[in-house]
Structures are given as C-alpha cells and as structure tokens.
Design an enzyme around this catalytic site. Structure first.
Site, short mmCIF file in Angstrom:
data_model
loop_
_atom_site.label_atom_id
_atom_site.label_comp_id
_atom_site.label_asym_id
_atom_site.label_seq_id
_atom_site.Cartn_x
_atom_site.Cartn_y
_atom_site.Cartn_z
N ASP A 303 8.65 -22.34 56.04
CA ASP A 303 7.46 -22.20 55.93
C ASP A 303 6.86 -22.30 54.64
OD1 ASP A 303 4.38 -22.56 56.45
OD2 ASP A 303 4.75 -21.16 58.12
C1 BGC Z 1 1.74 -22.76 58.09
C2 BGC Z 1 2.57 -23.98 58.92
C3 BGC Z 1 2.29 -25.16 58.54
C4 BGC Z 1 2.61 -25.14 56.79
C5 BGC Z 1 2.47 -26.49 56.29
C6 BGC Z 1 1.91 -22.93 56.80
O1 BGC Z 1 0.97 -22.10 56.09
O2 BGC Z 1 2.05 -21.52 58.60
O3 BGC Z 1 2.25 -23.72 60.21
O4 BGC Z 1 3.11 -26.29 58.95
O5 BGC Z 1 1.65 -24.24 56.29
O6 BGC Z 1 0.87 -26.65 56.15
#
Ligand code: BGC
Length: 750
Positions: A303
């Site tokens: 993430d």
């Molecule tokens: C979130 C994810 C997301 C990623 C990309 C993160 O902050 O937890 O769910 O896919 O950002 O945008």
C-alpha cells in the site's frame, strides 16, 4: 548491445506467441527475466505515482496535469520503473487519460526490453477518476442487495470504463470484513459476514476479469488489503489489529482464499500491523500463507509508501534500507513507493550485499511480468479510444439504477407510512444529504476523499430533485444543516409545520482512511437536533441515512415513522430513493452488517452465547438497533415447512434444507431467504448462528416458492485450536426465518 536487445525482444515475443501451455508461457517469462539486468528487475518492482512524472508540484488539485518529459525519461528509461498509479487527486477526461498513458506506454517502448507499464487506480465504485463515468453503489450498499449478479455487473461496467480510460489494473475489490463499525473504510467492505463477502467478492472479480484478462473490456483486480486490516482495535485506520490466527483463517482470510482460487492475480497488503508484525513485514502471511499455501500466482503490491513506514511509522526497521530488505524478504513483489526513487537504489545495494537473494527478485519480477502478459499488455497496452461507445451510457445507468434500488434497505415502516402518496401531500425535503450527490457517493468519487462537488454530473438527480420531479415540482427543500453546522434549522422547523410529511436525509461527511477516522460513532449532534426539532412539530418523519458506517441513531429512531438505509448509493441513488419512497419500486435490500444501538454494545450477528449474558444474570444483553439480514418490503413474506432431508449426516455428506416462502401481501417483491446453522457444542466456543446459504427470490402476491439449499457438512466447520478447519460431530440446528430444525453429524464411516 542494441542488436542483442532487439534479438531478446524478438525471441521473447516469438516464444510467447508459440507458447500453448501455461508452463511454456511461464518459461518464456523466465527467459525474459534471465536476460534482464538487476536494475531492470528492480525497476519492474517499483511503482510511482503519476505526479512523479508530471510537471508542477505533486497533488496540485488546480492545475491540469502534463507529463514532464525529463521526469518520465528518468523514471522509465533510467530507473526502468514498471508501474505507475493514481491521479493528481482529481478526475480527468477520457481524452486526458489516453494522452497521459499513451505517453507513458510510448516511453516504455523506447526501453531496451520494451516491457509495458502496468497502470493502476482505485476504481472503487466505478471509474473513480474519469469524468462522466458510471458511479455505482459503494461495496457495502452492493452487499445489501444480496445479489451477486449485481456485483458482477458493477465489476463489468467498472472494468469497461477503466479500460476506456486506458487503465488495465483496478485496486478493488476490498475483501476485508466490516466487523468494526468505527473503521473509516467500513463502506468499502461487503459487510460483516465471510460467506456474503466471498459471494459478492467473487462476483465482482468475475466482472472485472471475465474469462480473458487481455480482452479490451477487462481489468486485473487487486484484492485488498491482505489480510486482517479491517479490525483495528481502536477503530482508527492503520492502527494495530490483535487477531489470533484461528480467527484470521476462519473469517478474514476466507474471501481472499476464494478469490485467489477464482483467479485473482494481484493483492495489496495490509497497511497496519497484526499482533505486532506490520503487514508489510509479515513473512508468514505473505509467503507462507499467500504464496505457498494459497498458491497465489500473481504479485503482492504494497500500500501507499508502506515500506518506508516500516522505518518511520512502525519502527521495525532502523533505516529505510533495512525496511526494504524486510519487506522484500517477507514476500512483497512491488513497492508503491510512490514519490521517490530511493527504493531502487536500496534494493540494488541489498542484492549486491547478499541481503536479498536474486532468486527472490526473480520470483517477484516473473510474477509481475506474468500479470502483464495475462493482461495482454505486451501485445496491446492501450485499446482504441473509439471502441468504448458504452462509456457513461444509458444502458450502464439503468444497471446502476437497478443496483441502487436493490441496495436500499427499509429498516422501519410504522403504520405502513411508506410508500408515500404522490398526490395531495406537501412534502418537505431537508438534511445535508437531501440535495447533493456528494454525500450519496462518499469517498473515491472524482477525488480520493470525495469531498469535491464541482465534478458532480449535472444530469443525475439528488434526492430532492427526484422527489420534486415525481410530484410535479411541489416539494419544498430547505437545507437544515451541513454535516456538523446549523444552517437554517429554525426556518426548516417552520416549514415543517406547513407540511404533511418531512423527509430528512442525514449524511456522513465523505471520507476514507486516516482523514475519516472518528472519535464517536454517534451521529453528528446538529443533525440529530434537526430531527428532534422537526419531530416536536408532530409531523411524520421519513428518515434517510446516507452514511458510510452505522452512525448511532438511538435517540432519533423512535421519532421517525420510517427509516431507510441509503448507504452510499452512487449517482442513481436519488432517483432510486424517490422511486422507493413513492412505491414505484419495492425495497428488497437487507443489512449486510449489524446496526448497533450503543457504543458499548458493538457485536456482530454471529456473536458467542457468552455475549448474551446480561447484568441480571439473564441472557438478554444483545442490543442491536437492527439485526444483520434485516430489511422490510412493501409486501410481506412468510416461511413455513422447513424440512431437512435426513436427521443424521456423516462428515462427507451434504445437508439439504428446504422451506416454503410465500408472498402474503398485495405487491410483488423480492425476498432474501437466509439459511443459518448453529453448531450447538464445539471445542472452540461456537457462534449462536452462522450464515451458510442465501438466495434472493421474486414472488408475486399469493405465490409460494420452495427454496432448497444444499450445504456440504464440511462447510459447517470452524478453525480449531491448531489452526485447522474441522467439523466436530454433534448437534446442529438449521434456521430460516422463524423456522428451525435440528440434525446430527456423526463420524464418517471408515
Ligand atoms: C489505500 C489503498 C489504495 C492506495 C492507492 C492507499 O492509501 O489504502 O486502498 O488502493 O492508497 O490509492
């Protein structure tokens, strides 16, 4: 050098084209990996945010995005970056997406091995960041339909509209379970039950991926967030989770395991920690369970910035470089860096120092290339702009509307106040969610937090507009309050006195992740106050709840004649709600979670018997506002004649349970038939009941249908002390509606 690289590309393409079997295709991928330099391999494992290759400051919401040729060149040609994600926080036109991604893919074609870039975004309830896309009910609302076909359709539309934006990778579905109502991402889940979440998740996955990932209208899905992310002890996003492995396996792993079996090829990793080990440092979860045990063939992406956070936030790594070693050795294949390039430098050094084995790098890279290959990116990374005639079409809007109608859950309908009469009624519509699409859509709508209303489409109706259209422009709208401020409550109360009925639409401030952490599950005081003041006029209230999680309504529930759970319904939500309010559609949604009544009584439907013990030494402690699976209709259904095919089963058998469901009301309608089974005694304290099968059926007035469920006895099991799935022989009880019947499971014959 130049001619040898041309030779490698040609050789690779020819071998791939000739490869018939998966083994042959994988061999071709391995051949390509064997020809790559360490720098090229590490580049493939690197994912940057779009801002990194664009002009201007990162995440500038006000400037149009343009590729910065020098930055793109440095990312793709110097650092060999294999993936790019996201948008500069705002929504772009299809043309703009094509312009940006074409430049990126063209740049990849100028590299030695011409490996295409895999571009990903969060298409959470439609193509989030593409103007004019079909924005559908958020996952929690979709789960309330209890109709997997609708989740599949939603996935199909999203996939089509993402590919119509030149994007082949979707960071969705969220397969975390929504069992902690405080959590800011509750609405992104399919609710609290693993069976329902798995069914909806698999259907959505099918919609995204279809049978052939390389077709121009499919995307590769990304299961989030592996695993156990959704149960933060504090309720706050990305805070510690304490979870025994047996619970993880029995609940939280289930939807992931099933989706992987169905062909999911990417997962995103849990951003917090479980039992003191951060998701991104968890060798046991990422390698032993995900890759070895579940035989996951795709790749695991981090993430946002989460490798660095092992050092700066979780404090398990004394430096960023140590964090890289820990994460890659734990099983991370791609790093969502996303805004610097140090990751590449550190990983190259770590391999040279022998702290990360080259075999681990090769494994990660071949997984990434495998997904790129399956997506058809090597042959055609972008499909023809003009081939997407259905983008934002009426056809998609209709499917979106159907999903919204089936999501809407009628929680209360005292004296059958609903449906409303279209004529001779003075309707006042008020509340923060009454006249804006923003609270109906929530986060991941045009922007990350979904708080920007300027991108809302003009041709989609708010709740007020849809009601007003229905009754010939005779409805009155007054705002009442914002999310947390009084605007004109006094005036609203005065208007209420002149009305026959007041529709109050409460809403939750859109948001997700850390920005949407809350301190209190109670609904905002000012919104509750609006309801109380209007109730004091004596006028009947229909309460509509547009919310991302079950905010407590304990004080105002008795003040409303009818209560409708609207979740986050998307762009057709206003129209769908008005149709339900006036009886042009019959509600059929059912809660996919337990609606709590008190902050001190947060339990799920499948709680343990011990949780029922009360202060008076009785068994009446469970206090829900509305139970899991609850939802009314404008007709009534009865269930009768529950039968079980036998009284005794062995462990290899299946049990067949049937029941007669009858529509005894005056309207046609849909009912969700829910089969629960209780294991009466077990070595791990059993739940009072578990959902084991469900089916949504349609019945005309007076019609009866026999619904039959066949459940394998092995699927009635639980995870025991030794973390193994097991069914213990003994007494079980099957329940549908008010009917129940017992049966016995005995040891299997030798
Ligand atoms: C979130 C994810 C997301 C990623 C990309 C993160 O902050 O937890 O769910 O896919 O950002 O945008």
């Amino acid at each position: 050098m130049r001619s040898s690289s041309v030779f490698i590309v040609l050789l690779f393409c020819t071998i791939l084209a000739l490869s018939q079997t998966i083994d042959e295709q994988k061999k071709a991928i391995n051949l390509l990996v064997s020809k790559m330099t360490l720098e090229e391999k590490v580049g493939q494992m690197t994912q940057l945010t779009l801002d990194y290759v664009c002009k201007g400051a990162a995440f500038d919401d006000h400037k149009e995005m343009f590729i910065d040729p020098a930055r793109l060149d440095s990312a793709v040609r110097i650092h060999h970056v294999g993936s790019i994600l996201n948008t500069g926080t705002y929504t772009l036109s299809r043309n703009k997406w094509y312009e940006l991604i074409t430049q990126i893919q063209n740049k990849a074609q100028t590299t030695r091995l011409k490996i295409p870039i895999i571009y990903g975004v969060d298409g959470i309830h439609g193509a989030t960041y593409t103007q004019g896309s079909t924005l559908m009910p958020q996952q929690l609302a979709l789960a309330a339909t209890w109709e997997p076909n609708l989740a599949e359709q939603a996935g199909t539309i999203t996939a089509y509209e993402l590919r119509a934006s030149a994007i082949p990778w979707n960071f969705s579905p969220v397969l975390d379970l929504g069992r902690q109502p405080l959590w800011s991402r509750f609405f992104e889940t399919f609710g609290e039950d693993p069976l329902l979440a798995s069914a909806m998740g698999n259907a959505m996955l099918k919609g995204y991926q279809g049978n052939d990932l390389s077709s121009p209208d499919r995307v590769v899905a990304c299961l989030k967030h592996f695993v156990g992310y959704s149960l933060p002890f504090s309720g706050k996003d990305r805070t510690p989770v304490l979870m025994p492995e047996r619970l993880l396996r029995e609940y939280y792993l289930v939807p992931f395991a099933q989706a992987i079996q169905q062909g999911a090829l990417t997962v995103m990793v849990h951003s917090g920690e479980i039992n003191g080990t951060p998701g991104h440092a968890n060798y046991h979860l990422l390698t032993e369970i995900l890759k070895d045990e579940l035989k996951f063939e795709g790749f695991a992406v981090t993430d946002w910035e989460d490798i660095k956070y092992l050092h700066t936030v979780h404090k398990v790594a004394p430096s960023y470089k140590d964090a890289v070693a820990i994460a890659i050795n734990a099983g991370i294949d791609m790093s969502m860096v996303p805004s610097d390039i140090q990751f590449c430098k550190y990983l190259i050094e770590l391999v040279k120092e022998g702290r990360v084995a080259i075999s681990r790098i090769d494994d990660a890279v071949s997984r990434i290339l495998w997904v790129k290959y399956k997506l058809g990116l090597f042959t055609k990374s972008i499909h023809d702009f003009n081939d997407y005639k259905k983008f934002g079409s009426e056809e998609f809007a209709k499917l979106n509307y159907n999903a919204a109608v089936e999501s809407i859950t009628l929680l209360k309908n005292e004296s059958q106040i609903l449906p409303l009469n279209k004529t001779n009624q003075k309707v006042l519509v008020t509340g923060v969610a009454s006249n804006s699409l923003t609270p109906l859509n929530g986060a991941w709508t045009h922007t990350w937090q979904g708080r920007e209303s300027k991108y809302n489409p003009k041709n989609k109706k708010t709740i007020f507009q849809a009601i007003n259209d229905k009754i010939g422009n005779k409805a009155v709208w007054i705002e009442g309050t914002s999310y947390d401020q009084d605007i004109n409550t006094e005036k609203t109360v005065e208007e209420a006195k002149k009305s026959d009925i007041v529709v109050i639409c409460l809403g939750e401030y859109p948001g997700t992740e850390k920005p949407a952490d809350i301190e209190d599950l109670n609904f905002d005081k000012i919104q509750l106050e609006l309801v109380k003041r209007i109730a004091a006029t004596g006028k009947p209230i229909v309460l509509v709840l547009a919310e991302a999680r079950p905010r407590l309504i304990t004080e105002i529930e008795p003040l409303a004649k009818a209560i409708i759970m609207a979740y986050l319904l998307g762009n057709e939500g206003g129209t769908a709600l008005a149709d339900i309010l006036f009886g042009e559609a019959n509600p059929s949604g059912k809660l996919p979670f337990t609606y709590p009544k008190y902050t001190g009584a947060l339990t799920t439907y499948d709680h343990k018997f011990s949780e029922t013990r009360d202060t008076k030494f009785g068994f009446d402690a469970i206090k829900h506002q509305f139970p899991f699976g609850h939802g009314l209709s404008y007709t009534q259904f009865t269930t009768a004649n529950l039968t079980i095919d036998k009284t005794s089963f062995n462990l290899l058998d299946s049990v067949t349970v049937s029941v007669d469901v009858k529509n005894i009301g005056a309207k046609s309608g849909k009912e969700v038939v829910q089969l629960y089974i209780r294991d009466e005694f077990a070595s791990i304290t059993p739940s009072i009941k578990r959902l084991r099968a469900f089916k949504k059926i349609f019945l005309h007035p007076n019609e009866t249908q026999k619904v039959t469920f066949k459940v394998a006895i092995k699927d009635l099991g639980f995870v025991n002390y030794y973390n193994q799935w097991i069914v213990e022989p003994g007494d079980f009880t099957a329940m549908i509606g008010n009917e129940q019947k017992g049966f016995v499971v005995v040891q299997s014959p030798k």
